[in-house]
Design a protein around this motif. Structure first.
Motif, PDB file in Angstrom:
ATOM      1  N   UNK A 138       0.973  -1.111  -0.124  1.00  0.00           N
ATOM      2  CA  UNK A 138       0.126   0.064   0.045  1.00  0.00           C
ATOM      3  C   UNK A 138       0.714   1.341   0.071  1.00  0.00           C
ATOM      4  N   UNK A 139       2.071   1.209   0.800  1.00  0.00           N
ATOM      5  CA  UNK A 139       2.901   2.173   0.702  1.00  0.00           C
ATOM      6  C   UNK A 139       3.411   2.395  -0.781  1.00  0.00           C
ATOM      7  N   UNK A 140       3.997   1.519  -1.345  1.00  0.00           N
ATOM      8  CA  UNK A 140       4.405   1.682  -2.711  1.00  0.00           C
ATOM      9  C   UNK A 140       3.190   2.144  -3.572  1.00  0.00           C
ATOM     10  N   UNK A 141       2.093   1.725  -3.642  1.00  0.00           N
ATOM     11  CA  UNK A 141       0.911   1.952  -4.401  1.00  0.00           C
ATOM     12  C   UNK A 141       0.696   3.730  -3.936  1.00  0.00           C
ATOM     13  N   UNK A 142       0.761   4.265  -2.870  1.00  0.00           N
ATOM     14  CA  UNK A 142       0.674   5.713  -2.600  1.00  0.00           C
ATOM     15  C   UNK A 142       1.875   6.387  -3.352  1.00  0.00           C
ATOM     16  N   UNK A 143       3.041   6.205  -3.196  1.00  0.00           N
ATOM     17  CA  UNK A 143       4.070   6.431  -3.888  1.00  0.00           C
ATOM     18  C   UNK A 143       3.957   6.627  -5.499  1.00  0.00           C
ATOM     19  N   UNK A 144       3.465   5.617  -5.889  1.00  0.00           N
ATOM     20  CA  UNK A 144       3.248   5.207  -7.372  1.00  0.00           C
ATOM     21  C   UNK A 144       2.099   6.536  -7.830  1.00  0.00           C
ATOM     22  N   UNK A 145       1.003   6.298  -7.182  1.00  0.00           N
ATOM     23  CA  UNK A 145      -0.147   7.332  -7.442  1.00  0.00           C
ATOM     24  C   UNK A 145       0.234   8.839  -7.377  1.00  0.00           C
ATOM     25  N   UNK A 146       0.954   9.132  -6.141  1.00  0.00           N
ATOM     26  CA  UNK A 146       1.448  10.311  -6.064  1.00  0.00           C
ATOM     27  C   UNK A 146       2.530  11.081  -7.179  1.00  0.00           C
ATOM     28  N   UNK A 147       3.116  10.221  -7.828  1.00  0.00           N
ATOM     29  CA  UNK A 147       4.243  10.760  -8.485  1.00  0.00           C
ATOM     30  C   UNK A 147       4.381  10.228 -10.065  1.00  0.00           C
ATOM     31  N   UNK A 148       3.546   9.389 -10.444  1.00  0.00           N
ATOM     32  CA  UNK A 148       3.297   8.903 -11.762  1.00  0.00           C
ATOM     33  C   UNK A 148       2.114   9.135 -12.553  1.00  0.00           C
ATOM     34  N   UNK A 149       1.036   8.882 -11.742  1.00  0.00           N
ATOM     35  CA  UNK A 149      -0.248   8.677 -12.372  1.00  0.00           C
ATOM     36  C   UNK A 149      -0.803  10.219 -12.796  1.00  0.00           C
ATOM     37  N   UNK A 150      -1.340  10.369 -13.825  1.00  0.00           N
ATOM     38  CA  UNK A 150      -1.794  11.246 -14.515  1.00  0.00           C
ATOM     39  C   UNK A 150      -3.386  11.724 -14.168  1.00  0.00           C
ATOM     40  N   UNK A 151      -3.626  12.765 -13.503  1.00  0.00           N
ATOM     41  CA  UNK A 151      -5.301  13.063 -13.634  1.00  0.00           C
ATOM     42  C   UNK A 151      -5.849  13.139 -14.796  1.00  0.00           C
ATOM     43  N   UNK A 152      -7.198  12.666 -14.765  1.00  0.00           N
ATOM     44  CA  UNK A 152      -8.048  12.607 -15.924  1.00  0.00           C
ATOM     45  C   UNK A 152      -9.478  13.179 -15.775  1.00  0.00           C
ATOM     46  N   UNK A 153      -9.634  13.709 -14.509  1.00  0.00           N
ATOM     47  CA  UNK A 153     -10.981  14.069 -14.101  1.00  0.00           C
ATOM     48  C   UNK A 153     -11.432  15.234 -14.953  1.00  0.00           C
ATOM     49  N   UNK A 154     -12.629  15.048 -15.414  1.00  0.00           N
ATOM     50  CA  UNK A 154     -13.354  16.381 -16.054  1.00  0.00           C
ATOM     51  C   UNK A 154     -12.848  16.520 -17.521  1.00  0.00           C
ATOM     52  N   UNK A 155     -12.083  15.725 -18.127  1.00  0.00           N
ATOM     53  CA  UNK A 155     -11.896  16.010 -19.409  1.00  0.00           C
ATOM     54  C   UNK A 155     -12.475  14.748 -20.332  1.00  0.00           C
TER      55      UNK A 155
END
Length: 491
Positions: free
Chosen positions: A461-478
């Motif tokens: 879960x800690x690794x998942x948090x690091x990944x989501x914070x620094x690699x995933x791009x937000x796509x809300x509202x597009x």
């Protein structure tokens, strides 16, 4: 959004109900005495346990069968449970070809029929683990295929501004299926496993079967939602995007008109049709798609995001809890009744309700650690047992509204039309591949590490948090088209 759009999305989401029921039913079936004896996970010499699960020779106090675990129990349990996920992995790969050739709507309908066949094979299984494993593999083929196509289908019929909300209906129906399975089969377990016939009577053949009604009914009941989905899908329209890709524009505009409750000449309908046609034209101009294109400079970032997002979803440990929660509660120290009936229903209800509401990974990490910490103190009183269970409930709550629906919504939105099904398949393959690993090794992990297993999931879960914070791009509202431009710019 009109009522027909909602009905279409809700019906397609019933693919998640099949997935949820399949997950929920195995948690209870795996602790049904008849199932354990039939497949030789355990044997029974006639001895009994009291209400607290302690051995007793007093027939008046006997409540449950005192089963003796076989040496290969963890292996057989892992094989039977994980065979479903192996089938789902193959089904996700099949979805790419079938979804593009025959369309999303028709393939989902065929998948529901395949699910029904698999359920029947499970319910009439002979006394060998291979037959029920094959039945679960067949149901897995359906779930894997529909796991790709249901969210994709919903995203292609839903208005852009609420596409994410409707796509999360798949996860909502998955959690609903789990709670339906828990309620129905907990009732079956109670009436067949509490004070059964033969308690206290010596059995010369310790492997002799007892009545198998309980687990056969539980598995055959899957036929009901399977046939239900197949019938409902007959009344839904084909995806307008898929129709345009097959040069069936007249049918596409009629579907768009029906989805928008307007005439075919309506401005909104025509603008949506034009946008789809332009997307299809651009796709054709670029040539036919391949899996290799998923790793092109423009698309590879979203491919890796999708794959890793589904990987981390499984390594949060959610499915070890959902598949084996009754055994986990027993390990913590609860009675059979609490472990099999009360606590799973409460947990599954929490899972369902919490699906309706970036920090989910950290919350899950904290609750995994607290589950382990409290479980080490359960010998000091019931308070610690309830604190450990509360931590499990809170972990599931944290998962259900974050890492539960988000990966499915994300993978349905981020890919361009030409590779949408292939891209979604990559995410779904990642989900089921890691789900298979978790389901297979889960019993062995719990046997070897007991509740220390939760520390492994806390680290994930800690690794998942690091990944989501620094690699995933937000796509809300597009829109999907805007997403193409955004991802291409950051590839």
């Amino acid at each position: 959004m009109n009522s027909f759009q909602f009905l279409v999305a809700l019906t397609a989401s019933f693919g998640g109900l099949l997935f949820g029921y399949e997950v929920g039913v195995m948690n209870v079936v795996l602790v049904m005495d008849a199932f354990r004896i039939f497949f030789k996970f355990h044997n029974w010499n006639g001895d009994g346990l009291d209400e607290k699960g302690q051995p007793t020779k007093d027939k008046a106090n006997m409540m449950y069968r005192d089963l003796k675990e076989a040496d290969n129990k963890a292996t057989l349990e892992g094989l039977i449970t994980s065979s479903f996920v192996l089938g789902a992995l193959c089904g996700a790969l099949m979805a790419t070809y079938l979804g593009e050739k025959y369309g999303r709507q028709r393939t989902i309908m065929i998948g529901a029929c395949i699910f029904t066949c698999g359920a029947i094979i499970q319910g009439i299984s002979a006394r060998h683990w291979a037959m029920i494993a094959v039945g679960r593999l067949i149901t897995g083929l359906s779930i894997g295929c529909n796991g790709v196509l249901c969210p994709t289908y919903i995203s292609e019929v839903a208005p852009a501004k609420i596409r994410g909300t409707l796509s999360s209906c798949y996860q909502l129906m998955t959690t609903f299926g789990i709670i339906v399975a828990a309620v129905i089969n907990s009732i079956v377990w109670y009436y067949t496993n509490v004070k059964p016939d033969g308690l206290g009577q010596t059995r010369n053949d310790i492997w002799k079967e007892v009545s198998n009604f309980e687990w056969r009914f539980a598995l055959l009941f899957q036929v009901v939602p399977g046939l239900g989905l197949a019938l409902l899908m007959c009344f839904l329209p084909k995806s307008p995007r898929w129709l345009c890709s097959k040069d069936r524009d007249e049918e596409a505009v009629e579907v768009l008109a029906k989805l928008n409750a307007a005439s075919t000449s309506d401005e909104l309908v025509q603008s949506e049709l034009k946008a789809i046609q332009e997307d299809v034209a651009a796709t054709r101009a670029a040539g036919s798609s391949s899996f290799g294109e998923l790793f092109s400079p423009v698309i590879r970032r979203r491919t890796f995001i999708t794959f890793l997002m589904q990987l981390f979803q499984q390594w949060t440990g959610i499915n070890v809890i959902m598949y084996y929660q009754s055994q986990i509660y027993g390990e913590i120290g609860f009675t059979k009744f609490m472990s099999t009936v009360v606590l799973p229903i409460i947990n599954n209800f929490v899972n369902f309700v919490s699906t309706f509401p970036v920090i989910g990974s950290l919350m899950m990490m904290v609750f995994h650690i607290s589950t382990w910490a409290f479980s080490t103190q359960t010998k000091n009183g019931k308070t610690w047992q309830y604190l450990a269970v509360a931590s499990i409930f809170l972990m599931v709550f944290s998962f259900a509204w974050t890492w539960g629906p988000v990966p499915w919504v994300y993978q349905a939105e981020v890919f361009p039309l030409r590779v949408r099904v292939k891209g979604s398949a990559v995410g779904t393959v990642s989900n089921f591949l890691n789900n298979w690993i978790i389901a297979f090794v889960g019993p062995a992990l719990m046997k070897a590490w007991s509740t220390k297993t939760f520390l492994l999931f806390a680290a994930a879960c800690l690794l998942a948090w690091v990944y989501s914070q620094f690699y995933v791009i937000e796509c809300k509202g597009v829109s999907i088209d805007e997403m193409d431009a955004k991802m291409a710019g950051k590839a």
